[in-house]
Design an enzyme around this catalytic site. Structure first.
Site, PDB file in Angstrom:
ATOM      1  N   ASP A 149      -2.677  10.298   3.412  1.00 25.27           N
ATOM      2  CA  ASP A 149      -4.075   9.897   3.588  1.00 25.27           C
ATOM      3  C   ASP A 149      -4.825  10.923   4.445  1.00 25.27           C
ATOM      4  O   ASP A 149      -4.785  10.877   5.667  1.00 25.27           O
ATOM      5  CB  ASP A 149      -4.128   8.504   4.243  1.00 25.27           C
ATOM      6  N   GLU A 185      -9.516   3.763   2.027  1.00 29.50           N
ATOM      7  CA  GLU A 185      -8.993   3.853   0.660  1.00 29.50           C
ATOM      8  C   GLU A 185      -7.944   2.797   0.344  1.00 29.50           C
ATOM      9  O   GLU A 185      -7.745   2.440  -0.817  1.00 29.50           O
ATOM     10  CB  GLU A 185      -8.399   5.253   0.425  1.00 29.50           C
ATOM     11  N   LYS A 199     -10.239  13.021   7.808  1.00 31.98           N
ATOM     12  CA  LYS A 199      -9.754  12.652   9.138  1.00 31.98           C
ATOM     13  C   LYS A 199      -9.729  13.876  10.045  1.00 31.98           C
ATOM     14  O   LYS A 199      -9.592  15.000   9.558  1.00 31.98           O
ATOM     15  CB  LYS A 199      -8.318  12.106   9.035  1.00 31.98           C
ATOM     16  N   ARG A 219      -7.833  -0.403   0.892  1.00 29.86           N
ATOM     17  CA  ARG A 219      -8.390  -1.615   0.274  1.00 29.86           C
ATOM     18  C   ARG A 219      -8.826  -1.348  -1.163  1.00 29.86           C
ATOM     19  O   ARG A 219      -8.843  -2.265  -1.987  1.00 29.86           O
ATOM     20  CB  ARG A 219      -9.542  -2.155   1.138  1.00 29.86           C
ATOM     21  N   LYS A 278       0.856  -1.186   0.000  1.00 29.69           N
ATOM     22  CA  LYS A 278       0.000   0.000   0.000  1.00 29.69           C
ATOM     23  C   LYS A 278       0.888   1.231   0.000  1.00 29.69           C
ATOM     24  O   LYS A 278       1.680   1.441   0.920  1.00 29.69           O
ATOM     25  CB  LYS A 278      -0.913   0.012   1.229  1.00 29.69           C
ATOM     26  N   ASP A 329     -12.271   7.156   3.536  1.00 26.46           N
ATOM     27  CA  ASP A 329     -11.059   6.932   4.330  1.00 26.46           C
ATOM     28  C   ASP A 329     -10.659   5.454   4.340  1.00 26.46           C
ATOM     29  O   ASP A 329      -9.562   5.122   4.771  1.00 26.46           O
ATOM     30  CB  ASP A 329     -11.277   7.447   5.755  1.00 26.46           C
ATOM     31  N   ASP A 361       1.537   6.466   5.462  1.00 23.60           N
ATOM     32  CA  ASP A 361       0.586   5.494   4.919  1.00 23.60           C
ATOM     33  C   ASP A 361       1.112   4.803   3.654  1.00 23.60           C
ATOM     34  O   ASP A 361       0.414   4.012   3.039  1.00 23.60           O
ATOM     35  CB  ASP A 361      -0.757   6.195   4.650  1.00 23.60           C
TER      36      ASP A 361
HETATM   37  N1  BES Z   1      -4.300   4.590   6.803  1.00 26.69           N
HETATM   38  C1  BES Z   1      -5.449   4.343   7.588  1.00 26.69           C
HETATM   39  C2  BES Z   1      -5.196   3.316   8.691  1.00 26.69           C
HETATM   40  C3  BES Z   1      -4.479   3.809   9.893  1.00 26.69           C
HETATM   41  C4  BES Z   1      -5.136   4.577  10.847  1.00 26.69           C
HETATM   42  C5  BES Z   1      -3.185   3.466  10.113  1.00 26.69           C
HETATM   43  C6  BES Z   1      -4.477   4.993  11.969  1.00 26.69           C
HETATM   44  C7  BES Z   1      -2.524   3.874  11.254  1.00 26.69           C
HETATM   45  C8  BES Z   1      -3.164   4.636  12.185  1.00 26.69           C
HETATM   46  C9  BES Z   1      -6.570   3.789   6.718  1.00 26.69           C
HETATM   47  O1  BES Z   1      -6.595   4.253   5.415  1.00 26.69           O
HETATM   48  C10 BES Z   1      -7.853   4.232   7.340  1.00 26.69           C
HETATM   49  O2  BES Z   1      -8.080   5.401   7.380  1.00 26.69           O
HETATM   50  N2  BES Z   1      -8.631   3.282   7.820  1.00 26.69           N
HETATM   51  C11 BES Z   1      -9.836   3.567   8.464  1.00 26.69           C
HETATM   52  C12 BES Z   1     -10.864   2.567   8.011  1.00 26.69           C
HETATM   53  C13 BES Z   1     -12.271   2.889   8.425  1.00 26.69           C
HETATM   54  C14 BES Z   1     -12.754   4.115   7.718  1.00 26.69           C
HETATM   55  C15 BES Z   1     -13.132   1.697   8.117  1.00 26.69           C
HETATM   56  C16 BES Z   1      -9.613   3.481   9.961  1.00 26.69           C
HETATM   57  O3  BES Z   1      -8.848   2.596  10.394  1.00 26.69           O
HETATM   58  O4  BES Z   1     -10.135   4.305  10.683  1.00 26.69           O
HETATM   59 ZN    ZN Z   2      -4.828   4.859   4.629  1.00 28.04          ZN
HETATM   60 MN    MN Z   3      -7.673   6.077   5.216  1.00 27.26          MN
END
Ligand code: BES
Ligand code: ZN
Ligand code: MN
Length: 482
Positions: free
Chosen positions: A256, A335, A263, A337, A251, A333, A274
């Site tokens: 992000d 994204e 966010k 996947r 990834k 968010d 990210d």
């Molecule tokens: N890059 C983030 C995951 C992440 C969050 C990594 C905090 C490290 C610390 C990912 O793209 C994301 O935002 N995931 C969301 C998914 C949710 C919207 C289902 C998350 O984990 O909040």
């Molecule tokens: Zn992300």
């Molecule tokens: Mn995200």
């Protein structure tokens, strides 16, 4: 930082500084090779117990060795590998700015920990000062390792050196900010790596038009909100093309913001990390070239920036993936996947023997596992065992989590084949379940490194994980083949 190995104890000081590891139950035994003047008196006067990480400087107590110290291991037979990093940091932090060469006597350290200790030392030597006016003043170049008996050999040290350079490269990439490190920058990095190893690496880069032609609309749904165009990058390492390749998919979200599902502001800077999955793929490709492992590997990077804009994807938008499955994007968010699913379909053209994706995919994984182990998701028990073992061998551990059928219904959508989020429960698992739907044509494992790829607080920065794990896994495979 280079390591050299000596099985005979140095008769004379071979470097500027000497560290002698000492077992708390075998103080005499640990120091027997050295003529230490008045050691017993000195130790009792200083109350040195050789407790774990306890340090006793010896000032002119050892002949011809002005700078020497004892470093306690505690009871060496109870020493767990996870403690090696602390010892390594003690040695490196106090030597790095002062000495070009140091010697460490490992005799008191159990032999099965020697390789891991070398790796820990190399990891402790990393620093990142690219954008500081005042640079680090590291002078340490060579560490002489001394042990009467050891399981370390040149092949293992070569692997340590290769991991070190790949992991440091991954850390540098991870630490670079989003205004420097964006999708085209990652593509340039892949090209630069291939220029360095023209006989071993071959790079291809897809631009957004090519992605559209292939039907990669889940990927494009992420990158279209950004002025920085997305890229799918592949790097093929061709040391042994008789075999079907192992494909590593990273990834590479270079920043992000969350997109329209923006966010919160606090800590958002950390979303420059990210792309650490992609960085670990590039780092592993570099390490492979250095170690020259006889194996066939393809690295693939899904590089995009996730931004809000007038062009950006809206919550509720529906897109068709390259696989033909439709996705309702309920949260922009989620994204990672989306860029991964199309890349996981794209890499089928390499006829992979197996595929491992590496992604900072979910905050839920950080909640579940913290910053110690990476989440391992795979329906393949054999592959899980191999990765668990490689994690133990490399101090870069993983913990298996479920990817069961029963969780899949959380991704049901009333409007499309699948939704891109599964609700509040088991967020790391539903993310893995989403990817699983695109990986049914090959053996596959997913590593969620959201907790392990970087640290916050005082030690803030990219860790370069899971380069050690991936290299160990590949080295084990190369060995099994030969
Ligand atoms: N890059 C983030 C995951 C992440 C969050 C990594 C905090 C490290 C610390 C990912 O793209 C994301 O935002 N995931 C969301 C998914 C949710 C919207 C289902 C998350 O984990 O909040
Ligand atoms: Zn992300
Ligand atoms: Mn995200």
């Amino acid at each position: 930082m280079k390591f050299t190995l000596h099985t005979a104890l140095p008769t004379q000081a071979s470097s500027e500084s000497l560290w002698i590891l000492v077992d708390s139950e075998q103080l005499q035994q640990s120091t027997k090779s050295y003529k230490i003047n008045n050691l017993d008196n000195f130790i009792s006067a200083t109350q040195f117990k050789a407790a774990f990480n306890e340090n006793l400087p010896l000032i002119a107590q050892i002949e011809e060795q002005a700078n020497a110290q004892l470093l306690g291991l505690g009871k060496s037979n109870e020493l767990k590998p996870n403690k090696l990093a602390k010892l390594a940091q003690s040695i490196i932090k106090s030597s790095q700015n002062k000495f070009k060469e140091i010697t460490i006597d490992l005799t008191a350290l159990p032999t099965n920990l020697h390789a891991l200790f070398a790796l820990s030392l190399s990891q402790a030597g990393y620093g990142y000062d690219e954008f500081k006016s005042k640079k680090n003043e590291f002078v340490l170049e060579t560490i002489h390792l001394v042990a009467e008996t050891t399981l370390l050999d040149d092949a293992q040290l070569n692997l340590v050196h290769a991991v070190q350079s790949g992991q440091n490269y991954a850390r540098d990439l991870g630490n670079r900010p989003g205004n420097i490190c964006f999708p085209e920058y990652l593509a340039d990095q892949a090209l630069a790596l291939a220029a360095q190893y023209p006989d071993m690496l071959q790079v291809t880069i897809l631009d957004e038009q090519q992605m559209a032609d292939l039907g990669m609309y889940a990927f494009l749904a992420v990158s279209k909100g950004s002025d920085r165009p997305g890229r799918v990058i592949t790097i093929e390492y061709k040391a042994n093309t008789d075999q079907a390749p192992i494909v590593l998919v990273g990834k590479g979200v270079t920043f992000d913001t969350g997109g329209i599902s923006l966010k919160p502001g606090a800590g958002m800077d950390e979303m420059k990390f990210d792309m650490c999955g992609a960085a670990s793929v590039l780092g592993t490709m570099q390490a492979l070239c250095e170690a020259q492992l006889p194996i066939h590997v393809v690295g693939a990077i899904a590089a995009a920036e996730n931004m809000p804009s007038g062009q950006a994807t809206r919550p509720g938008d529906i897109v068709t993936t390259m696989s033909g499955q439709t996705v309702e994007i309920l949260n922009t968010d989620a994204e990672g996947r989306l860029v991964l699913c199309d890349t996981l379909t794209y890499i089928k053209r390499f006829n992979p023997a197996l595929v491992i994706d590496i992604a900072t995919l979910t905050g839920a994984c950080v909640v579940a596992l913290g910053k110690v182990v990476s989440g391992l998701f795979t329906p393949d028990d054999e592959l899980a065992q191999e990765l668990l073992q490689a994690g133990e061998q490399s101090l870069d551990r993983v913990w298996r989590m479920p990817v069961m059928e029963e969780y899949q219904e959380l991704l049901d959508s009333p409007f499309a084949d699948i939704a891109n989020i599964g609700g509040p429960h088991g967020g790391a698992i539903t993310a893995a379940c989403f990817l699983e739907r695109f990986t049914r044509d090959y053996r596959w494992a997913h590593l969620d490194v959201a907790g392990t790829a970087w640290l916050s607080g005082a030690a803030k920065g990219a860790t370069g994980r899971p380069v050690p794990l991936l290299m160990q896994f590949l080295a084990n495979r190369a060995q099994a083949n030969s």
